[in-house]
Write a protein that holds these residues in place. Structure first.
Motif, PDB file in Angstrom:
ATOM      1  N   PHE A  31       0.810  -1.221   0.000  1.00 59.17           N
ATOM      2  CA  PHE A  31       0.000   0.000   0.000  1.00 59.17           C
ATOM      3  C   PHE A  31       0.843   1.272   0.000  1.00 59.17           C
ATOM      4  O   PHE A  31       0.319   2.359  -0.137  1.00 59.17           O
ATOM      5  N   ARG A  32       2.160   1.133   0.144  1.00 56.35           N
ATOM      6  CA  ARG A  32       3.030   2.318   0.278  1.00 56.35           C
ATOM      7  C   ARG A  32       2.935   3.278  -0.905  1.00 56.35           C
ATOM      8  O   ARG A  32       2.866   4.471  -0.735  1.00 56.35           O
ATOM      9  N   LEU A  33       3.033   2.759  -2.105  1.00 57.31           N
ATOM     10  CA  LEU A  33       2.991   3.572  -3.315  1.00 57.31           C
ATOM     11  C   LEU A  33       3.866   4.826  -3.208  1.00 57.31           C
ATOM     12  O   LEU A  33       3.373   5.949  -3.151  1.00 57.31           O
ATOM     13  N   ARG A  34       5.128   4.594  -3.196  1.00 53.73           N
ATOM     14  CA  ARG A  34       6.085   5.702  -3.155  1.00 53.73           C
ATOM     15  C   ARG A  34       5.931   6.597  -4.377  1.00 53.73           C
ATOM     16  O   ARG A  34       5.449   6.153  -5.422  1.00 53.73           O
ATOM     17  N   SER A  35       6.369   7.839  -4.274  1.00 51.15           N
ATOM     18  CA  SER A  35       6.206   8.792  -5.378  1.00 51.15           C
ATOM     19  C   SER A  35       6.896   8.297  -6.646  1.00 51.15           C
ATOM     20  O   SER A  35       6.375   8.473  -7.749  1.00 51.15           O
ATOM     21  N   ARG A  36       8.042   7.648  -6.492  1.00 50.34           N
ATOM     22  CA  ARG A  36       8.749   7.093  -7.660  1.00 50.34           C
ATOM     23  C   ARG A  36       7.894   6.022  -8.349  1.00 50.34           C
ATOM     24  O   ARG A  36       7.789   5.973  -9.573  1.00 50.34           O
TER      25      ARG A  36
END
Length: 179
Positions: A31-36
């Motif tokens: 669920f993190r979905l980092r900006s990268r």
């Protein structure tokens, strides 16, 4: 080779997809979905399109919902929970799915309509025993499998019927196969 990029939750999901089909994948890392990662998904979405293939569990559905908000025209594929469960330990996920289950899911992808139809109502689900009946959950799971919608509670199932443009004829045929 599948044209779209398949968005999955983890590295082991990529391995499961690649055992089944030739495709490029992007990992959300849960669920993190980092900006990268979001930038990578956006680039794929704009250039080739994406297919969201998350685990058939609560976290997978939350990730799918979040991705749908960000990428409203993304395609969606669903592996039924029973096809994505390891019988020895009960783990559920794309990584547990057999190659044929992955191929089946990717053969029936759905794209949300810009303006969802109001073809179906809660009355339809009640009439067909898909809510409010003792075996409603199992019946929805079977219909979800036949229509490529995955498992969902009644409210989400209704939304999927209308959002993915399922026809009345396809729905009725799937219901009749239950009987």
């Amino acid at each position: 080779m599948i044209r779209e990029v398949i968005v999955v939750e983890g590295k082991m999901d990529v391995a499961a997809v690649r055992r089944a089909v030739e495709a490029d994948c992007i990992v959300t890392d849960g669920f993190r979905l980092r900006s990268r990662t979001v930038r990578d998904i956006r680039a794929a979405y704009e250039a080739r399109g994406i297919i969201v293939l998350t685990d058939p569990d609560t976290v997978g559905e939350r990730i799918r919902a979040r991705l749908t908000e960000m990428f409203p025209r993304a395609k969606h594929a669903f592996i039924p929970a029973e096809d994505a469960t390891n019988p020895s330990d009960g783990d559920v996920g794309v990584e547990q799915a057999r190659p044929d289950a992955v191929r089946t899911a990717l053969a029936v992808v759905h794209t949300p309509m810009e303006r969802p139809a109001e073809e179906f109502s809660m009355r339809d689900l009640i009439r067909c025993g898909l809510t409010g009946a003792p075996d409603a959950s199992a019946r929805r799971a079977q219909i979800g499998r036949r229509l490529g919608l995955g498992f969902a509670n009644a409210k989400t199932f209704l939304m999927r019927l209308n959002t993915y443009g399922i026809t009345r004829a396809a729905f009725q045929s799937a219901v009749e196969e239950l009987i």
